[in-house]
Design a protein around this motif. Structure first.
Motif, short mmCIF file in Angstrom:
data_model
loop_
_atom_site.label_atom_id
_atom_site.label_comp_id
_atom_site.label_asym_id
_atom_site.label_seq_id
_atom_site.Cartn_x
_atom_site.Cartn_y
_atom_site.Cartn_z
N TYR A 86 38.88 23.13 42.28
CA TYR A 86 37.65 23.89 42.04
C TYR A 86 36.50 23.20 42.76
O TYR A 86 36.38 21.97 42.75
CB TYR A 86 37.33 23.98 40.55
N SER A 108 36.86 23.51 49.34
CA SER A 108 37.54 24.48 50.19
C SER A 108 39.03 24.22 50.28
O SER A 108 39.78 25.08 50.72
CB SER A 108 36.91 24.45 51.59
N SER A 131 40.93 28.51 46.76
CA SER A 131 39.54 28.47 46.33
C SER A 131 39.06 29.88 45.99
O SER A 131 39.72 30.87 46.27
CB SER A 131 38.67 27.85 47.43
N PHE A 132 37.88 29.95 45.38
CA PHE A 132 37.34 31.24 44.95
C PHE A 132 37.01 32.13 46.15
O PHE A 132 37.01 33.34 46.03
CB PHE A 132 36.08 31.03 44.10
N GLU A 133 36.71 31.54 47.30
CA GLU A 133 36.38 32.34 48.46
C GLU A 133 37.57 33.15 48.96
O GLU A 133 37.40 34.20 49.58
CB GLU A 133 35.85 31.45 49.59
N ASP A 134 38.79 32.68 48.71
CA ASP A 134 39.99 33.37 49.17
C ASP A 134 40.50 34.41 48.20
O ASP A 134 41.46 35.12 48.50
CB ASP A 134 41.12 32.35 49.43
N GLU A 135 39.90 34.51 47.01
CA GLU A 135 40.35 35.48 46.02
C GLU A 135 39.90 36.88 46.40
O GLU A 135 38.77 37.08 46.84
CB GLU A 135 39.80 35.12 44.64
#
Length: 260
Positions: A75, A78, A86-90
């Motif tokens: 968390y 990257s 990571s949250f960007e890839d969700e």
């Protein structure tokens, strides 16, 4: 100079005046402490000149890694460890739920055109749009003082099953339509009825324009649903009137909910 190690006793034995007392360790502990100039490697003293043993809480030295917590848990960084991205890839939440807002909007605008219906937009059926329009229809009815959520959902389900059976009997070997697609077509054809329900909130119940608008809505929805269904198979126009009649009955019943 020899020093005598002491330890605090927590075995529930009380000293004078009900307080915990200090006791000397056993003889073999004293011998070990005399034979070693410093504290045990496993114990870190709180400071020089103190004989009280304390355990170490150095997590970095104990785990053998000095990596930050964000890189370990996955968390806030990257990088990913253990398969957690990571949250960007969700992907977006609506995409995970299978809700395509752009596709629903295109289908709605297509059905709002009474002169041309594009069946290619309905090749990918879904239930998100029909459920949305049923909720809009029910909310408009609720604002009019009528609670019809269960009636709308129930009639839509029964009408879809009825058209599914009738259509497959008429189509025969020319093709078939699955129940999922049939529910999608019937639900999307409720768009004119939902619009009529919202407009009727501002119309008096005894207005003649209310009945005229209801008749136009029935023709609009029935024509849209019929065109979408007969275009699913080749030579579907041969039984157009047999499909148009039950479609008209379905949307007459929905329009009567709005009028009365």
């Amino acid at each position: 100079m020899q020093r005598a190690d002491v330890a605090v006793s927590f075995d529930g034995t009380e000293g004078p005046r009900g307080q915990a007392y200090l006791r000397r360790p056993a003889s073999h502990v004293q011998q070990q402490s005399q034979g070693r100039p410093g504290p045990s490697p496993a114990l870190n003293g709180p400071g020089p000149g103190s004989g009280l043993p304390f355990m170490t809480f150095d997590l970095a030295s104990g785990s053998g890694s000095s990596a930050p917590l964000s890189h370990i848990s996955g968390y806030g960084g990257s990088s990913s460890i253990g398969g957690y991205a990571s949250f960007e890839d969700e992907p977006p939440l609506l995409e995970e739920l299978g809700i395509n807002v752009g596709q629903i909007t295109q289908k709605m605008l297509n059905l709002l055109n009474p002169f041309k219906v594009d069946p290619s937009l309905h090749e990918d059926p879904d239930l998100s749009g029909p459920f949305l329009f049923c909720m809009i229809f029910g909310i408009a009815q609720l604002l009019s003082g009528k609670l019809h959520f269960g009636v709308i959902l129930g009639w839509t389900s029964v009408a879809s099953v009825f058209l599914y059976l009738l259509y497959n009997l008429l189509a025969g070997r020319n093709g078939s339509i699955d129940l999922y697609r049939c529910v999608s077509l019937v639900g999307y054809s409720l768009v004119p009825v939902a619009v009529f329900s919202m407009i009727s909130i501002f119309l008096p119940k005894t207005s003649i324009f209310r009945y005229i608008l209801g008749a136009v809505t029935v023709l609009w929805s029935s024509n849209a649903c019929t065109n979408l269904m007969i275009l699913q198979v080749p030579h579907g126009g041969d039984f157009r009137s047999l499909i148009a009649y039950p479609c008209a009955l379905i949307y007459v019943a929905f329009s009567l909910l709005v009028i009365f």
